[in-house]
Design a protein around this motif. Sequence first.
Motif, short mmCIF file in Angstrom:
data_model
loop_
_atom_site.label_atom_id
_atom_site.label_comp_id
_atom_site.label_asym_id
_atom_site.label_seq_id
_atom_site.Cartn_x
_atom_site.Cartn_y
_atom_site.Cartn_z
N GLN A 63 31.57 35.53 37.38
CA GLN A 63 32.42 36.98 37.56
C GLN A 63 33.70 37.03 37.27
O GLN A 63 34.33 37.97 36.75
CB GLN A 63 31.68 37.55 38.67
N LYS A 64 34.46 36.21 37.76
CA LYS A 64 35.88 35.86 37.48
C LYS A 64 36.51 35.56 36.30
O LYS A 64 37.38 36.20 35.73
CB LYS A 64 36.31 34.97 38.77
N PHE A 65 35.74 34.42 35.77
CA PHE A 65 36.30 33.93 34.49
C PHE A 65 35.47 34.26 33.52
O PHE A 65 36.06 34.15 32.26
CB PHE A 65 36.50 32.47 34.73
N SER A 102 23.44 41.79 35.76
CA SER A 102 22.38 40.83 36.10
C SER A 102 22.42 39.61 35.20
O SER A 102 21.75 38.55 35.40
CB SER A 102 20.81 41.48 35.69
N ARG A 103 23.33 39.70 34.37
CA ARG A 103 23.64 38.26 33.54
C ARG A 103 24.17 37.33 34.09
O ARG A 103 24.17 35.81 33.99
CB ARG A 103 24.36 38.45 32.24
N PHE A 104 24.84 37.53 35.21
CA PHE A 104 25.46 36.41 36.36
C PHE A 104 24.14 35.65 37.12
O PHE A 104 24.45 34.53 37.51
CB PHE A 104 26.46 37.13 36.99
N ALA A 105 23.18 36.60 37.72
CA ALA A 105 22.40 36.12 38.69
C ALA A 105 21.11 36.51 38.17
O ALA A 105 20.52 37.67 39.02
CB ALA A 105 22.73 36.25 40.01
N PRO A 106 20.40 36.41 37.34
CA PRO A 106 19.32 37.03 36.84
C PRO A 106 18.12 36.97 37.69
O PRO A 106 17.32 38.00 37.45
CB PRO A 106 18.94 36.55 35.48
#
Length: 469
Positions: free
Chosen positions: A405-407, A428-432
């Motif tokens: 999420q940061k980079f 949702s793409r970071f933690a589906p």
Amino acid sequence: MSVAIVWFRRDLRLRDNPALQAAIEAGHTVLPVYIHAPEEEGAWAPGAASNAWLHRSLQQLDADLRRTGSSLVLRRGDSMAQLQALIAQSGAEAVYWNRKYEPATQPRDAAIKRGLREQGLHVESHNGYLLFEPWELATLQGGPYKVFTPFWRNALSHWRLPALSAAPSVLVSPKVDSLALNDLGLQPQLGWDAGFWAHWQPGESGAQEALEVFIDGALNGYREQRDLPDRVGTSRLSPHLHFGEIAPWHIAHALESQRSAGRDADIDGFLRQLGWREFSWHLLHHFPQTSDANLNPGFDGFAWAPVQPGLLEAWQHGRTGIPIIDAGMRELWATGTMHNRVRMLVGSFLCKHLRMHWREGARWFWDTLVDADLANNSMGWQWVAGTGADAAPYFRVFNPVTQAQKFDPQARYITRWVPELAALPLKSRFAPWLSPTLLAQAAPLYPTQPLVDLAEGRAAALDAYHRRR
């Protein structure tokens, strides 16, 4: 005119090549030679990706030599025996090479130099690979450094770049037998590397082009953008440096010529990265065991988890269920490289959330990276595992979701390499796994849960850390 063998190794270039330049300046007719002897690299013979690059780099070097009227002689087998055969065939009176610094090759080269000199040949070795010899810088107590910042401060106080030297325009070489490049067996049999070459141009001209592209592009804003994997914010020079297709001082000269009030911070930031490369070779020279053993003996009793082949294979091939990790591992498989920030994340996940020994990761990177470099690879994995010099403390466990999420805030990097997640909402793409219904609809073949619960994996790693013997 006397003949000198110039033994090419990790210096596959014609300009800024100290060994080649010394042979020419001594008035010799030059016989350019490459000897393929992976058995002499010890436990760390080059991996498949490195060999694929080497094939193309040797091809390019031969083409460059042919434009001068020469060509590259290829041999395979015991290095000393092959040099002896070449000396007999060519009548060579001298042998020149640029030094290698791996623990396995240093004693080999010393023995070859001693043996050839005892036979009456003139033998010279040069530094064609580093800004500083690994033994050149020392602490005030005369020992090796284990912390980067004082090492780099000392390096900058001794900053003296070698002069640049042009490639020879004419080289006339004696004719001796040579293998064909394909006889070295460097190319992967299954063509696994086919996708690499849309991203890379091995060889000296490719290195020069990469440097020019970097100076015109990613150097601007380098310090801020080098950590963002969704853009070209790095130099992409590492494989060219590894194979010696460009000298580090050539890069430094080029950057120094670009200094201005608006670019100094970016230039200094990149030169610092060259410094980390120097530091890694300094460490490997003084602590040669660290390609396989912890530099910090406090981790020798650490409770690494037993290797579970299924988990390891899922990590290797980007099926962990954690998008930023999977994106990095898929990028590696497809291109032979991985963004540096993501390398730290996939390493932390393997060594801490899965608690597998850093050697498992080092071996996989060694086989799949086109810039696989024993010093950098060993230092990098020990850094992320917390077992090496100037390392991230083991209790620093990267959270791959918050790091993504940061980079990679727009998930562009994730979407590029894990395209099945593109239909998911951005969040949702970071933690589906937190959106199971959406995941099942958009990407039914993607893992529904990560290999390990991130909180539980972190807790287990910290518990093992605190229970170290």
